[in-house]
Design an enzyme around this catalytic site. Structure first.
Site, PDB file in Angstrom:
ATOM      1  N   HIS A 190       0.719  -1.379  -0.175  1.00 24.23           N
ATOM      2  CA  HIS A 190       0.101   0.006   0.131  1.00 24.23           C
ATOM      3  C   HIS A 190       0.771   1.416   0.093  1.00 24.23           C
ATOM      4  CE1 HIS A 190       1.175  -0.303   4.131  1.00 24.23           C
ATOM      5  NE2 HIS A 190       1.285   0.759   4.214  1.00 24.23           N
ATOM      6  N   THR A 194       0.795   4.575   2.122  1.00 29.64           N
ATOM      7  CA  THR A 194       0.075   5.202   3.320  1.00 29.64           C
ATOM      8  C   THR A 194      -0.076   6.854   2.790  1.00 29.64           C
ATOM      9  OG1 THR A 194       1.663   3.762   4.617  1.00 29.64           O
ATOM     10  CG2 THR A 194       0.591   5.830   5.656  1.00 29.64           C
ATOM     11  N   HIS A 228       4.909   6.837  -1.362  1.00 31.60           N
ATOM     12  CA  HIS A 228       5.743   5.744  -1.643  1.00 31.60           C
ATOM     13  C   HIS A 228       4.745   4.420  -1.253  1.00 31.60           C
ATOM     14  CE1 HIS A 228       6.388   6.021   2.523  1.00 31.60           C
ATOM     15  NE2 HIS A 228       6.757   4.444   2.695  1.00 31.60           N
TER      16      HIS A 228
END
Ligand code: A2P
Length: 216
Positions: free
Chosen positions: A69, A71, A147
């Site tokens: 994922h 964030t 990122h």
């Protein structure tokens, strides 16, 4: 029965679909292969020592748990500063559960972390938290930290990936990075001292994701 108080997640973010996660991992494996090949090429011995202090960096020991994922806001179930304000934002409520395409513009690796740099669109930046302190301190563009963590070395926490990225972005802004080292088929590879590397992709890779919260 519905709870009267909202529950806040560990973090909000864009979660990659199974297929896109798989795609990104294979892209990373190619990147690691390129790094390994260059490190075996005598021309670049200096930059490609792939050592952290005296210890060789062993990417095989890098690991990542949980879903892949990007964030947006770390909430720590409500204990983190600004968590409830973020969860109340209109953009967050409106987009909860919505699908997004994220553009991966670079892959990076340090002795501590392996990550993918995400280039957010204007609409995606509406979901970026306003209170990212480190990013503000370094006066970097909004969303610079975006990122996906792909791996961390033993004993290193995932949060380090964003810190490593911000340091590299900051060096790039100051023009303070080693020259581009190699042009590989995927893109341009740059060295940042202390065994930090970034591969800027010729063609941004798109991954599919869903904006949501992570509660476990
Ligand atoms: P990242 O976004 O770099 O992957 P943890 O499991 O350590 O609690 O972290 C859960 C997620 O929240 C991870 O994705 C992690 O890093 C991110 N994260 C943890 N702490 C912070 C923080 N202080 N600021 C921003 N993101 C964080």
């Amino acid at each position: 029965e519905a709870l009267s108080q909202p529950l806040l997640p560990l973090y909000y973010g864009w979660f990659l679909t199974h297929e896109s996660g798989h795609h990104l991992k294979s892209l990373c494996n190619k990147f690691l292969k390129v790094m390994k090949e260059l490190s075996e090429d005598k021309k670049h011995v200096e930059e490609f020592s792939l050592k952290s202090g005296e210890k060789p960096i062993d990417f095989e020991t890098f690991h990542h748990e949980g879903p892949l994922h990007c964030t947006t806001k770390y909430c720590d179930y409500g204990s983190a500063e600004g968590a409830s304000e973020y969860s109340e934002k209109k953009a967050v409520k409106d987009n909860y559960g919505a699908a997004f395409k994220l553009a991966i513009e670079a892959l990076f690796i340090t002795p501590r972390t392996l990550g993918a740099r995400v280039k957010l669109t204007k609409d995606q930046l509406l979901l970026w938290p306003e209170d990212d302190e480190e990013q503000c301190n370094a006066s970097l563009p909004f969303g610079s930290r975006a990122h996906i963590t792909l791996g961390v070395a033993p004993g290193v926490q995932d949060v380090q990936t964003g810190i490593d990225l911000l340091e590299m972005v900051s060096m790039m802004q100051k023009g303070d990075k080693c020259e581009m080292v190699s042009e590989v088929s995927e893109g341009k590879l740059s060295y940042f001292r202390q065994d930090r590397w970034m591969l800027e992709l010729n063609k941004k890779e798109e991954v599919k994701s869903v904006f949501s919260g992570y509660y476990s």
